[in-house]
Scaffold this motif. Structure first.
Motif, PDB file in Angstrom:
ATOM      1  N   TYR A 214       0.848  -1.190   0.000  1.00 17.96           N
ATOM      2  CA  TYR A 214       0.000   0.000   0.000  1.00 17.96           C
ATOM      3  C   TYR A 214       0.886   1.243   0.000  1.00 17.96           C
ATOM      4  N   PRO A 215       0.347   2.378  -0.453  1.00 19.10           N
ATOM      5  CA  PRO A 215       1.165   3.602  -0.513  1.00 19.10           C
ATOM      6  C   PRO A 215       1.841   3.958   0.807  1.00 19.10           C
ATOM      7  N   ASP A 216       1.158   3.745   1.951  1.00 20.04           N
ATOM      8  CA  ASP A 216       1.760   4.105   3.238  1.00 20.04           C
ATOM      9  C   ASP A 216       2.759   3.070   3.733  1.00 20.04           C
ATOM     10  N   GLN A 217       3.002   2.018   2.930  1.00 21.63           N
ATOM     11  CA  GLN A 217       3.983   0.998   3.296  1.00 21.63           C
ATOM     12  C   GLN A 217       5.247   1.085   2.437  1.00 21.63           C
ATOM     13  N   ASP A 218       5.393   2.194   1.703  1.00 21.16           N
ATOM     14  CA  ASP A 218       6.546   2.333   0.814  1.00 21.16           C
ATOM     15  C   ASP A 218       7.871   2.345   1.577  1.00 21.16           C
ATOM     16  N   GLN A 219       7.912   3.069   2.674  1.00 21.97           N
ATOM     17  CA  GLN A 219       9.162   3.201   3.430  1.00 21.97           C
ATOM     18  C   GLN A 219       9.369   2.052   4.419  1.00 21.97           C
ATOM     19  N   ALA A 220       8.280   1.629   5.036  1.00 22.80           N
ATOM     20  CA  ALA A 220       8.364   0.537   6.010  1.00 22.80           C
ATOM     21  C   ALA A 220       6.982  -0.087   6.170  1.00 22.80           C
ATOM     22  N   TRP A 221       6.963  -1.355   6.535  1.00 21.33           N
ATOM     23  CA  TRP A 221       5.673  -2.026   6.698  1.00 21.33           C
ATOM     24  C   TRP A 221       4.952  -1.452   7.903  1.00 21.33           C
ATOM     25  N   ARG A 222       3.654  -1.290   7.761  1.00 21.24           N
ATOM     26  CA  ARG A 222       2.810  -0.912   8.881  1.00 21.24           C
ATOM     27  C   ARG A 222       1.477  -1.632   8.743  1.00 21.24           C
ATOM     28  N   ILE A 223       0.750  -1.725   9.830  1.00 22.81           N
ATOM     29  CA  ILE A 223      -0.504  -2.453   9.836  1.00 22.81           C
ATOM     30  C   ILE A 223      -1.483  -1.847   8.834  1.00 22.81           C
ATOM     31  N   VAL A 224      -2.220  -2.714   8.149  1.00 23.85           N
ATOM     32  CA  VAL A 224      -3.212  -2.250   7.171  1.00 23.85           C
ATOM     33  C   VAL A 224      -4.342  -1.557   7.914  1.00 23.85           C
TER      34      VAL A 224
END
Length: 262
Positions: A214-224
């Protein structure tokens, strides 16, 4: 003690019903940490998914009619993937020969695995649905849900309206299942939500393993985002309705055949 045994049996039946999703998870985990020579990750996952599907038919874990439904959901999911990736909702950054329009073909199997789980649960837990709505209502609401996944990028998002409509249409619908000879039942809408919730958990595992991003996971994984549960809730409805209609048609055909032979 009997309750504990039934609970453990229920968990075992659920695990048996998740054969195809489990294959996908294991393949994602292996391909994340192990490089396959001369084969891209996406192509490797696709090959494993195709092989797993063939083996499930070979060992009679799925029928040919169920395979048709699973393939239908594969196409439905792939069309949605092509559109969503084009709109920037998520992405598949890896390379692969099996990518079309930025979407690897294995992605359709992730949607198909939901239909596979429902087909397996239907058999393993002897599912029965009481108060199934008229086909016009079920097919109609499925089309509205699917269209909303596309149109909400340009028009108001109607997911909450659709959820209310679902509650009205399925208010008298219950699903029963059997564990060690004892029958249980729950409201159909509740089963939609529970399956959607666990798919959301599976989605978090999948994105952590790099299935997509997802776009907000580009830099690092985070919870959906927890709001994605509503999307899976609606997508599960389509899958259950497709499988449910198949089972009802097969049941009707069997009843007609039994009458003709009597």
């Amino acid at each position: 003690m009997k309750s504990i045994i039934r609970f453990l049996t229920f968990g075992w039946l659920q695990a048996r019903s998740c054969i195809f999703p489990a294959v996908i998870f294991i393949t994602l985990a292996i391909s994340k940490y192990v490089t396959i020579p001369f084969l891209s990750r996406y192509d490797f996952i696709l090959l494993v998914c195709v092989l797993a599907q063939l083996l499930m038919i070979l060992f009679k874990l799925e029928t040919w009619d169920e395979l048709k439904v699973i393939c239908m959901f594969h196409v439905i999911g792939l069309m949605l993937e092509l559109y969503k990736v084009h709109m920037g909702s998520w992405s598949y950054p890896g390379e692969g020969w099996s990518k079309i329009g930025g979407v690897p073909l294995y992605s359709g199997f992730m949607y198909a695995s939901v239909a596979s789980y429902i087909c397996q649960s239907w058999r393993n837990m002897k599912l029965q649905i009481v108060g199934w709505p008229h086909p016009i209502l079920t097919v109609g609401i499925s089309l509205l849900i699917y269209m909303n996944f596309f149109t909400h990028h340009y028009l108001p998002d109607l997911r909450w309206v659709l959820m209310l409509l679902l509650l009205i249409v399925f208010i008298r619908t219950f699903v029963s299942f059997e564990v060690l000879g004892k029958k249980y039942r729950m409201p159909m809408v509740l089963s939609f939500f529970l399956i959607g919730f666990f798919i959301w958990i599976a989605e978090n595992i999948s994105t952590f393993l790099g299935a997509w991003r997802y776009p907000d996971q580009d830099q690092a994984w985070r919870i959906v985002h927890i709001g994605k549960i509503s999307s899976w809730f609606l997508l599960v409805v389509i899958s259950v309705i497709i499988v449910g209609q198949l089972k009802r048609v097969k049941s009707t055909d069997q009843e007609i055949s039994d009458k003709d032979n009597s």
